[in-house]
Design a protein around this motif. Structure first.
Motif, PDB file in Angstrom:
ATOM      1  N   GLN A 208      71.313  18.270  44.375  1.00 28.72           N
ATOM      2  CA  GLN A 208      70.680  17.369  43.411  1.00 28.72           C
ATOM      3  C   GLN A 208      70.236  18.079  42.125  1.00 28.72           C
ATOM      4  O   GLN A 208      69.474  17.547  41.331  1.00 28.72           O
ATOM      5  CB  GLN A 208      69.481  16.656  44.035  1.00 28.72           C
ATOM      6  N   SER A 209      70.792  19.229  41.861  1.00 29.16           N
ATOM      7  CA  SER A 209      70.354  19.960  40.662  1.00 29.16           C
ATOM      8  C   SER A 209      70.678  19.198  39.383  1.00 29.16           C
ATOM      9  O   SER A 209      70.038  19.410  38.349  1.00 29.16           O
ATOM     10  CB  SER A 209      71.038  21.336  40.631  1.00 29.16           C
ATOM     11  N   GLU A 210      71.639  18.278  39.450  1.00 26.26           N
ATOM     12  CA  GLU A 210      72.006  17.552  38.224  1.00 26.26           C
ATOM     13  C   GLU A 210      70.851  16.718  37.678  1.00 26.26           C
ATOM     14  O   GLU A 210      70.783  16.435  36.475  1.00 26.26           O
ATOM     15  CB  GLU A 210      73.200  16.620  38.483  1.00 26.26           C
ATOM     16  N   VAL A 211      69.910  16.328  38.546  1.00 24.23           N
ATOM     17  CA  VAL A 211      68.770  15.549  38.017  1.00 24.23           C
ATOM     18  C   VAL A 211      68.022  16.418  37.005  1.00 24.23           C
ATOM     19  O   VAL A 211      67.714  15.994  35.881  1.00 24.23           O
ATOM     20  CB  VAL A 211      67.806  15.106  39.150  1.00 24.23           C
ATOM     21  N   ALA A 212      67.782  17.672  37.424  1.00 20.88           N
ATOM     22  CA  ALA A 212      67.046  18.589  36.533  1.00 20.88           C
ATOM     23  C   ALA A 212      67.859  18.893  35.273  1.00 20.88           C
ATOM     24  O   ALA A 212      67.328  18.898  34.152  1.00 20.88           O
ATOM     25  CB  ALA A 212      66.736  19.884  37.274  1.00 20.88           C
ATOM     26  N   GLU A 213      69.164  19.099  35.474  1.00 23.62           N
ATOM     27  CA  GLU A 213      69.999  19.428  34.307  1.00 23.62           C
ATOM     28  C   GLU A 213      69.992  18.269  33.324  1.00 23.62           C
ATOM     29  O   GLU A 213      69.901  18.443  32.111  1.00 23.62           O
ATOM     30  CB  GLU A 213      71.422  19.731  34.782  1.00 23.62           C
ATOM     31  N   TYR A 214      70.064  17.057  33.863  1.00 23.55           N
ATOM     32  CA  TYR A 214      70.086  15.854  33.016  1.00 23.55           C
ATOM     33  C   TYR A 214      68.755  15.697  32.278  1.00 23.55           C
ATOM     34  O   TYR A 214      68.703  15.504  31.063  1.00 23.55           O
ATOM     35  CB  TYR A 214      70.365  14.631  33.896  1.00 23.55           C
ATOM     36  N   LEU A 215      67.651  15.851  33.040  1.00 22.43           N
ATOM     37  CA  LEU A 215      66.343  15.627  32.404  1.00 22.43           C
ATOM     38  C   LEU A 215      65.955  16.776  31.474  1.00 22.43           C
ATOM     39  O   LEU A 215      65.173  16.586  30.542  1.00 22.43           O
ATOM     40  CB  LEU A 215      65.278  15.395  33.483  1.00 22.43           C
ATOM     41  N   ALA A 216      66.536  17.950  31.697  1.00 20.44           N
ATOM     42  CA  ALA A 216      66.274  19.060  30.763  1.00 20.44           C
ATOM     43  C   ALA A 216      66.740  18.661  29.364  1.00 20.44           C
ATOM     44  O   ALA A 216      66.119  19.019  28.354  1.00 20.44           O
ATOM     45  CB  ALA A 216      67.007  20.314  31.209  1.00 20.44           C
ATOM     46  N   LYS A 217      67.783  17.863  29.302  1.00 20.83           N
ATOM     47  CA  LYS A 217      68.276  17.372  27.997  1.00 20.83           C
ATOM     48  C   LYS A 217      67.511  16.118  27.577  1.00 20.83           C
ATOM     49  O   LYS A 217      67.088  15.970  26.445  1.00 20.83           O
ATOM     50  CB  LYS A 217      69.779  17.044  28.095  1.00 20.83           C
ATOM     51  N   ARG A 218      67.306  15.212  28.517  1.00 19.74           N
ATOM     52  CA  ARG A 218      66.782  13.883  28.166  1.00 19.74           C
ATOM     53  C   ARG A 218      65.284  13.888  27.859  1.00 19.74           C
ATOM     54  O   ARG A 218      64.819  13.232  26.934  1.00 19.74           O
ATOM     55  CB  ARG A 218      67.056  12.898  29.316  1.00 19.74           C
ATOM     56  N   MET A 219      64.489  14.583  28.619  1.00 23.95           N
ATOM     57  CA  MET A 219      63.029  14.524  28.433  1.00 23.95           C
ATOM     58  C   MET A 219      62.630  14.897  26.996  1.00 23.95           C
ATOM     59  O   MET A 219      61.846  14.173  26.370  1.00 23.95           O
ATOM     60  CB  MET A 219      62.290  15.416  29.445  1.00 23.95           C
ATOM     61  N   PRO A 220      63.166  15.968  26.424  1.00 26.29           N
ATOM     62  CA  PRO A 220      62.789  16.247  25.029  1.00 26.29           C
ATOM     63  C   PRO A 220      63.130  15.094  24.089  1.00 26.29           C
ATOM     64  O   PRO A 220      62.416  14.840  23.120  1.00 26.29           O
ATOM     65  CB  PRO A 220      63.596  17.508  24.680  1.00 26.29           C
ATOM     66  N   GLU A 221      64.195  14.340  24.425  1.00 27.04           N
ATOM     67  CA  GLU A 221      64.591  13.227  23.540  1.00 27.04           C
ATOM     68  C   GLU A 221      63.532  12.127  23.548  1.00 27.04           C
ATOM     69  O   GLU A 221      63.426  11.340  22.602  1.00 27.04           O
ATOM     70  CB  GLU A 221      65.937  12.636  24.007  1.00 27.04           C
ATOM     71  N   VAL A 222      62.738  12.077  24.628  1.00 26.13           N
ATOM     72  CA  VAL A 222      61.725  10.997  24.692  1.00 26.13           C
ATOM     73  C   VAL A 222      60.315  11.596  24.652  1.00 26.13           C
ATOM     74  O   VAL A 222      59.361  10.998  25.144  1.00 26.13           O
ATOM     75  CB  VAL A 222      61.922  10.139  25.986  1.00 26.13           C
ATOM     76  N   ASP A 223      60.218  12.822  24.081  1.00 30.67           N
ATOM     77  CA  ASP A 223      58.920  13.529  24.016  1.00 30.67           C
ATOM     78  C   ASP A 223      58.305  13.658  25.402  1.00 30.67           C
ATOM     79  O   ASP A 223      57.085  13.588  25.572  1.00 30.67           O
ATOM     80  CB  ASP A 223      57.925  12.801  23.101  1.00 30.67           C
ATOM     81  N   GLY A 224      59.187  13.837  26.402  1.00 30.21           N
ATOM     82  CA  GLY A 224      58.673  13.986  27.769  1.00 30.21           C
ATOM     83  C   GLY A 224      58.535  15.453  28.125  1.00 30.21           C
ATOM     84  O   GLY A 224      58.850  16.346  27.333  1.00 30.21           O
ATOM     85  N   VAL A 225      58.029  15.699  29.335  1.00 33.66           N
ATOM     86  CA  VAL A 225      57.835  17.076  29.812  1.00 33.66           C
ATOM     87  C   VAL A 225      58.882  17.384  30.867  1.00 33.66           C
ATOM     88  O   VAL A 225      59.058  16.614  31.824  1.00 33.66           O
ATOM     89  CB  VAL A 225      56.428  17.223  30.452  1.00 33.66           C
ATOM     90  N   PHE A 226      59.599  18.453  30.660  1.00 36.18           N
ATOM     91  CA  PHE A 226      60.504  18.966  31.703  1.00 36.18           C
ATOM     92  C   PHE A 226      60.105  20.406  31.968  1.00 36.18           C
ATOM     93  O   PHE A 226      59.917  21.192  31.031  1.00 36.18           O
ATOM     94  CB  PHE A 226      61.957  18.938  31.239  1.00 36.18           C
ATOM     95  N   LEU A 227      59.921  20.756  33.242  1.00 35.87           N
ATOM     96  CA  LEU A 227      59.648  22.163  33.564  1.00 35.87           C
ATOM     97  C   LEU A 227      60.276  22.511  34.897  1.00 35.87           C
ATOM     98  O   LEU A 227      60.085  21.802  35.894  1.00 35.87           O
ATOM     99  CB  LEU A 227      58.130  22.433  33.642  1.00 35.87           C
ATOM    100  N   GLN A 228      61.019  23.626  34.904  1.00 34.25           N
ATOM    101  CA  GLN A 228      61.552  24.152  36.161  1.00 34.25           C
ATOM    102  C   GLN A 228      60.528  25.116  36.719  1.00 34.25           C
ATOM    103  O   GLN A 228      60.173  26.104  36.073  1.00 34.25           O
ATOM    104  CB  GLN A 228      62.885  24.863  35.906  1.00 34.25           C
ATOM    105  N   GLY A 229      59.988  24.831  37.883  1.00 30.03           N
ATOM    106  CA  GLY A 229      58.992  25.707  38.501  1.00 30.03           C
ATOM    107  C   GLY A 229      59.646  26.876  39.199  1.00 30.03           C
ATOM    108  O   GLY A 229      60.869  26.972  39.298  1.00 30.03           O
TER     109      GLY A 229
END
Lengths: 245, 75, 355
Positions: free
Chosen positions: C32-53
């Motif tokens: 399921q790593s694609e969720v993170a890969e997808y949101l790593a791109k998308r979250m900045p587009e919506v001023d969201g927070v993405f962080l890989q712990g």
């Protein structure tokens, strides 16, 4: 001649559960003084560890969360990322931070998370009754090192400030002590500077505080200060280990 | 400016740190137990107190405070 | 509402954003790593927070910290990673904080495999961590349902102030299907001023908030457990979701199956129907709360002679099925869990063995 002294507003008026002479109480006061002097109580969120200070939230008047053992830096990361405007501090002991929570503190420091960690190093597990901690000294007795810490079996005590300073990410890493008034006043300045770095949004800040545990060291409160001075300070040298430009 | 040294004997746990560090040896542990079962500190020689607040700095329980008092003493 | 062809993992990421979740913490793990890969791109587009712990353990507590200060938050992982989050999920349940966890199941136990599985049913529904707590668990059977359930999860998490889990599997995560994002599933975040540590200034209050799970006083701890239990009872009344397939016929055998496995069963039911064999399927969509009455009713239908739980595991949901059938019918089990998904033909062979 003389000056006044009163309880900081960010400290609640509850009596603490700490043992007589335990320097946790001093560390609490210094943090509360920093919060008062910077006027940030209204947007501060503290995170209590698992350890003697698990009940720290009873002694502060600001918002507080209670972390699982060792995970406070991860919770602080979670808050700072979603609410960067909040001032966040973790208050952790040496079992919490240097043992189970080692991964969390190193990675939070390495990411440069802009919160403040107050690290109480008293070279022992307090709450659970005196077991050996990663910071326990060679030969120092603990309930799980009855003949004294055998460094052939358990390695050498971990110096967190020295360890964290090796990370390339900028940060404020300092080690202070609470063993006499001069050290306490210096620690107070260091803690305030740590919070100031956070208020400015500058960097991760980490204040290690050499502290005492009279009960589990089997010493009177005054003798504990002396033992810490003679035994801990030579190994855990005080000073600023990293300061951001 | 005059100051008054106040000890909250119920909050004090009698740890003795203040006694040890008081530069004027003003403080001592009392033999009267408080509600929590501790033997708190008291001012054995109050007149020697110079209100330096070292005892407050050493106290882990914020059991000692020093407040300014209006009346101007003539010392 | 235009449909778009999307990979399940990415659709789940997009669903979170469409549901108003702007905060995502995660750790990479196949499948399921694609969720993170997808949101790593998308979250900045919506001023969201993405962080890989640094680990799923840490991520679990990033979720807890963020949720406890009042923000909507999600993480996704897969089986071994969800094991590492078990403790945090217990804390989040006890401290009553809303959070959405997605488990895209892979083969276990141990490192197991990276192919689809349903081996975490117990972990999800009986508690992967310590103490009396439950996750509200929804099990999608494809990408569209994964999107809808993810979007609904945020409102449910806030309604019950607790963790909600979307229990998918590697197939749902990896396959692509046409999907749409219903905008009526977006819920406004609830007001959290009376409990979240959002900062007293933010709340314009001088009452501080405390989020914790330590209750040293036995009565307080018991009261906290009773409060949690009341929520779980409410879930059992209000949140049960299931689907009956071909259950309006006089079926001789009732299959109970969920997720990817239930879709294969539907195909085998259609095929048997052409040979004049009627088989029913009761598909739980909510695994906690489990559709107990529905399973009992469907199992005890006049025509139904036996019940079989078909899972991609060694048999976990079957225990709940047996519990709900209450001995009224014979309950069998068939399962495979190496990662291969049983074919419709295999299911037909198994069912015919029961007739």
């Amino acid at each position: 001649m003389g000056k006044s002294f009163s309880t900081p507003k960010s400290l609640s008026d509850n009596y603490t559960h700490y043992c007589p002479g335990c320097t946790h109480g001093i560390a609490h006061r210094l943090v509360a003084q920093a919060i008062d002097e910077l006027g940030i109580a209204g947007r501060t969120v503290g995170i209590a560890p698992v350890g003697c200070a698990v009940l720290a939230y009873n002694y502060f008047t600001c918002d507080f969360q209670e972390a699982a053992h060792g995970r406070a830096p991860a919770m602080a990361t979670g808050i700072k990322r979603v609410r960067p405007d909040l001032i966040v501090f973790t208050y952790q002991g040496d079992g919490d931070l240097a043992s189970i929570g080692m991964g969390e503190i190193i990675h939070a420091a390495n990411r440069g998370e802009k919160f403040t960690t107050i690290f109480i190093n008293n070279a022992i597990y307090g709450m659970t009754g005196g077991q050996m901690a990663p910071t326990t000294m060679p030969g120092q007795r603990a309930t799980t090192a009855p003949a004294g810490r055998d460094t052939d079996q358990t390695g050498m005590p971990i110096r967190m400030a020295n360890l964290l300073k090796e990370l390339v990410t900028p940060g404020y890493i300092t080690r202070q002590a609470l063993l006499n008034p001069k050290q306490i006043n210096k620690a107070k300045k260091a803690i305030k500077k740590a919070f100031e770095y956070q208020v400015e949004g500058k960097c991760f800040s980490f204040v290690e505080l050499i502290s005492t545990c009279p009960t589990n060291w089997g010493l009177t409160p005054v003798d504990a200060l002396k033992w810490a001075e003679d035994t801990l300070l030579p190994y855990y040298e005080l000073g600023d280990y990293k300061v951001p430009e | 400016m005059a100051y008054q040294h106040i000890i909250d004997s119920e909050r004090c746990k009698g740890c003795g740190l203040c006694v040890n560090f008081c530069p004027k040896k003003v403080l001592e542990i009392t033999d009267k137990v408080n509600a929590k079962g501790h033997f708190p500190v008291y001012q054995a020689r109050p007149d020697d107190c110079i209100h330096c607040t070292i005892c407050c700095i050493m106290c882990p329980d914020v059991a000692i405070s020093v407040v300014e008092t209006e009346k101007v003493t003539t010392d | 509402m235009a449909k778009v062809l999307m990979k399940g993992n990415e659709a789940i990421g997009e669903a979170a954003i469409r549901a108003g979740c702007k905060n995502y913490f995660a750790y990479p793990i196949t499948p399921q790593s694609e969720v993170a890969e997808y949101l790593a791109k998308r979250m900045p587009e919506v001023d969201g927070v993405f962080l890989q712990g640094e680990s799923e353990v840490a991520v679990g507590y990033m979720i807890f910290g963020a949720s406890a200060c009042g923000e909507r938050v999600m993480t996704t992982s897969s089986s071994p990673g969800v094991s590492l989050m078990g403790e945090a999920i217990s804390y989040i349940s006890a401290a009553q904080c809303p959070a959405v966890f997605v488990n895209i199941m892979r083969g276990g136990p141990g490192l197991g495999g990276i192919l689809p599985s349903q081996g975490d049913y117990f972990q999800a529904t009986k508690g992967g961590g310590h103490g009396d707590y439950h996750l509200l668990v929804l099990a999608p059977d494809g990408v569209q349902e994964a999107v809808e359930m993810t979007m609904k999860a945020f409102g449910l998490a806030e309604k019950y102030r607790g963790p909600v889990m979307i229990l998918g599997d590697g197939l749902i995560g990896q396959m692509m299907e046409p999907v749409e994002f219903p905008d009526d599933l977006m819920t406004e975040p609830s007001n959290k001023d009376d409990w979240a540590t959002s900062g007293m200034d933010t709340r314009k209050s001088d009452k501080r908030n405390l989020v914790r799970s330590l209750f040293l006083d036995p009565k307080e701890l018991n009261d906290n457990n009773l409060a949690l239990k009341a929520k779980y009872e409410q879930m059992k009344k209000e949140e049960v979701l299931y689907e009956g397939y071909n259950t309006d016929t006089d079926y001789k055998v009732l299959i109970v199956s969920y997720g990817t496995m239930s879709r294969v069963c539907k195909t085998s039911i259609d095929m048997m129907k052409q040979d004049g064999i009627e088989v029913g399927l009761l598909r739980p969509k909510s695994l906690f709360p489990f559709p107990e009455d529905a399973v009992f009713k469907a199992s005890t239908k006049e025509s139904c002679q036996s019940v079989i739980s078909i899972e991609m595991s060694m048999g976990q949901m079957v225990e709940d099925v047996e519990r709900c059938v209450k001995g009224q019918r014979k309950v069998d089990f068939y399962g495979e869990c190496g990662g291969d998904i049983p074919t419709p033909e295999k299911i037909i062979e198994i069912i015919k063995g029961l007739l």
